[in-house]
Design a protein around this motif. Sequence first.
Motif, PDB file in Angstrom:
ATOM      1  N   TYR A  11       3.555 -10.909  -1.101  1.00  0.00           N
ATOM      2  CA  TYR A  11       3.099 -10.012  -2.175  1.00  0.00           C
ATOM      3  C   TYR A  11       2.463 -10.740  -3.363  1.00  0.00           C
ATOM      4  N   HIS A  34       5.416  11.557  -9.231  1.00  0.00           N
ATOM      5  CA  HIS A  34       4.512  11.870 -10.339  1.00  0.00           C
ATOM      6  C   HIS A  34       5.106  11.631 -11.716  1.00  0.00           C
ATOM      7  N   GLY A  62       4.275  11.899   1.705  1.00  0.00           N
ATOM      8  CA  GLY A  62       3.641  10.675   1.233  1.00  0.00           C
ATOM      9  C   GLY A  62       4.128   9.520   2.086  1.00  0.00           C
ATOM     10  N   ALA A  63       3.606   8.337   1.820  1.00  0.00           N
ATOM     11  CA  ALA A  63       3.974   7.185   2.651  1.00  0.00           C
ATOM     12  C   ALA A  63       3.821   5.898   1.855  1.00  0.00           C
ATOM     13  N   ALA A  64       4.454   4.862   2.348  1.00  0.00           N
ATOM     14  CA  ALA A  64       4.368   3.570   1.664  1.00  0.00           C
ATOM     15  C   ALA A  64       4.738   2.449   2.624  1.00  0.00           C
ATOM     16  N   ASN A  65       4.291   1.276   2.268  1.00  0.00           N
ATOM     17  CA  ASN A  65       4.705   0.081   2.990  1.00  0.00           C
ATOM     18  C   ASN A  65       5.231  -0.927   1.975  1.00  0.00           C
ATOM     19  N   ILE A  66       6.546  -1.026   1.869  1.00  0.00           N
ATOM     20  CA  ILE A  66       7.141  -2.073   1.018  1.00  0.00           C
ATOM     21  C   ILE A  66       7.812  -3.107   1.916  1.00  0.00           C
ATOM     22  N   ILE A 101      11.890   6.952  -4.114  1.00  0.00           N
ATOM     23  CA  ILE A 101      12.449   6.515  -2.832  1.00  0.00           C
ATOM     24  C   ILE A 101      13.236   5.219  -2.991  1.00  0.00           C
ATOM     25  N   PRO A 131       9.463  -4.591  -3.198  1.00  0.00           N
ATOM     26  CA  PRO A 131       9.474  -4.807  -1.739  1.00  0.00           C
ATOM     27  C   PRO A 131      10.900  -4.978  -1.217  1.00  0.00           C
ATOM     28  N   ILE A 132      11.090  -4.721   0.043  1.00  0.00           N
ATOM     29  CA  ILE A 132      12.422  -4.883   0.618  1.00  0.00           C
ATOM     30  C   ILE A 132      12.861  -6.347   0.488  1.00  0.00           C
ATOM     31  N   SER A 170      17.930   6.297   3.349  1.00  0.00           N
ATOM     32  CA  SER A 170      17.428   6.535   1.999  1.00  0.00           C
ATOM     33  C   SER A 170      18.330   7.555   1.326  1.00  0.00           C
ATOM     34  N   ALA A 201       7.633   9.786   3.878  1.00  0.00           N
ATOM     35  CA  ALA A 201       8.457  10.760   3.154  1.00  0.00           C
ATOM     36  C   ALA A 201       7.914  12.158   3.401  1.00  0.00           C
ATOM     37  N   ILE A 221      10.395   2.492  -4.086  1.00  0.00           N
ATOM     38  CA  ILE A 221       9.014   2.774  -4.514  1.00  0.00           C
ATOM     39  C   ILE A 221       8.980   4.131  -5.186  1.00  0.00           C
ATOM     40  N   ASP A 252       0.842  -1.202   0.000  1.00  0.00           N
ATOM     41  CA  ASP A 252       0.000   0.000   0.000  1.00  0.00           C
ATOM     42  C   ASP A 252       0.879   1.255   0.000  1.00  0.00           C
ATOM     43  N   PHE A 253       0.295   2.356  -0.402  1.00  0.00           N
ATOM     44  CA  PHE A 253       1.061   3.607  -0.445  1.00  0.00           C
ATOM     45  C   PHE A 253       0.131   4.806  -0.527  1.00  0.00           C
ATOM     46  N   MET A 254       0.677   5.961  -0.312  1.00  0.00           N
ATOM     47  CA  MET A 254      -0.041   7.218  -0.471  1.00  0.00           C
ATOM     48  C   MET A 254       0.861   8.134  -1.298  1.00  0.00           C
ATOM     49  N   PRO A 255       0.428   8.515  -2.490  1.00  0.00           N
ATOM     50  CA  PRO A 255       1.288   9.361  -3.329  1.00  0.00           C
ATOM     51  C   PRO A 255       1.650  10.677  -2.643  1.00  0.00           C
ATOM     52  N   MET A 256       2.709  11.265  -3.082  1.00  0.00           N
ATOM     53  CA  MET A 256       3.143  12.554  -2.538  1.00  0.00           C
ATOM     54  C   MET A 256       2.035  13.586  -2.776  1.00  0.00           C
ATOM     55  N   GLY A 270      11.061  -1.076   5.413  1.00  0.00           N
ATOM     56  CA  GLY A 270      10.030  -1.002   4.381  1.00  0.00           C
ATOM     57  C   GLY A 270       8.858  -0.119   4.752  1.00  0.00           C
ATOM     58  N   ILE A 274       7.653   3.378   5.248  1.00  0.00           N
ATOM     59  CA  ILE A 274       8.216   4.624   4.727  1.00  0.00           C
ATOM     60  C   ILE A 274       7.291   5.804   4.969  1.00  0.00           C
ATOM     61  N   ILE A 310       6.391   6.966  -5.366  1.00  0.00           N
ATOM     62  CA  ILE A 310       5.105   7.604  -4.998  1.00  0.00           C
ATOM     63  C   ILE A 310       5.111   9.043  -5.507  1.00  0.00           C
ATOM     64  N   ILE A 351      13.251  10.912   4.823  1.00  0.00           N
ATOM     65  CA  ILE A 351      12.556   9.671   5.169  1.00  0.00           C
ATOM     66  C   ILE A 351      12.804   9.442   6.658  1.00  0.00           C
TER      67      ILE A 351
END
Lengths: 167, 171
Positions: free
Chosen positions: B56, B157, A149-153, B124, B98-99, B131, A124, B153, A91-95, A120, A122, B155, A129
Amino acid sequence: MKFVGNYKEIIDPKWIDEILSKDGMFRPRDGKKPDTPEMEKEYETARRAGYSDTGTYFQMFDKTNVSFDVRPPCENSAHFHWWIIKMMPGDFMPMHRDPHTSYEKNSRRFWMSLKDWERGHIFAYEDQIITNYKAGDVYMYENAQALHGAANIGLTPRIVLQFSTHD
Amino acid sequence: MKYIGNYKDWINSSWIEIILSMKGFGAPKDFNISLDIDSGQRSKMHESERKVYEIYGTDKIFFHLLESNCLNFQIDPPWLSEKFDWWITKMYPGQFIPIHSDGPKHLKGKRYWMPLQDWEPGHIFIYENISVSRYNAGDLWEYENSLAVHGAINIGHNPRLILQVSTFGES
């Protein structure tokens, strides 16, 4: 981002259990449609980049879909509102910039993780970060209108409390 | 991550156009990976890789991989005099890796990371708990530990394009 302090004691472990045990509001799919020029501008920027208004990028919880309420951990302002973001792996949230902070008076934005940092997970803020944080750590946006923004990788769910105050 | 230097002058601007115009492999979907116990693929995976696929899945496209055999140009890194392998990762907004750790085949070699474009917000790259941001196209970084946990990732534009180079500790 300015570190404010650690407020782990306000976190009730039952919050985590509840959030992990159910779905939140799927965003942006089930969120409110843009109703201000500021919000429409953010949506348009995202659309142009290829993000979908009808996709699900993360889940949101607030007092309408959980059994608990959150009190301000560190700020006493006339207005306080909070929401919780759950991001499953991927999941993520764009900037973006928060539309509400552009028209609320003396808007202040805060970020508090409900779990210890894991690889993982994140967040931003402009070019920063935030890592190695602990559950309960509160950070204040030095600029409430900052790009973030944010993310989970990572390999586990990521749960963060967001709150905002204004006069 | 150890900063080596900037090699922007070495980047051919036509590379970007070619990379943006080609799909490459949609990873991991286009690799038809099977996690079935009896597939044979599972036993060849290292633990970090298998764990990522289990969480995933293997049937979606998370990013695009462009390897030397699917591009009509070759590269000759000026900082290397040994055998190397290279590939390019292309991430459209919302795409990610993913990591993970690259696994034992990279143990003796070196891993290099070079963005082909200047940094933009939302582009990122995570290496262990750090990072890299505000980089310029052509900045070259070396993994201090070839087995370090890393991921990325977009995120932002705009598409994110990274050249990856790996050596194997052989002359």
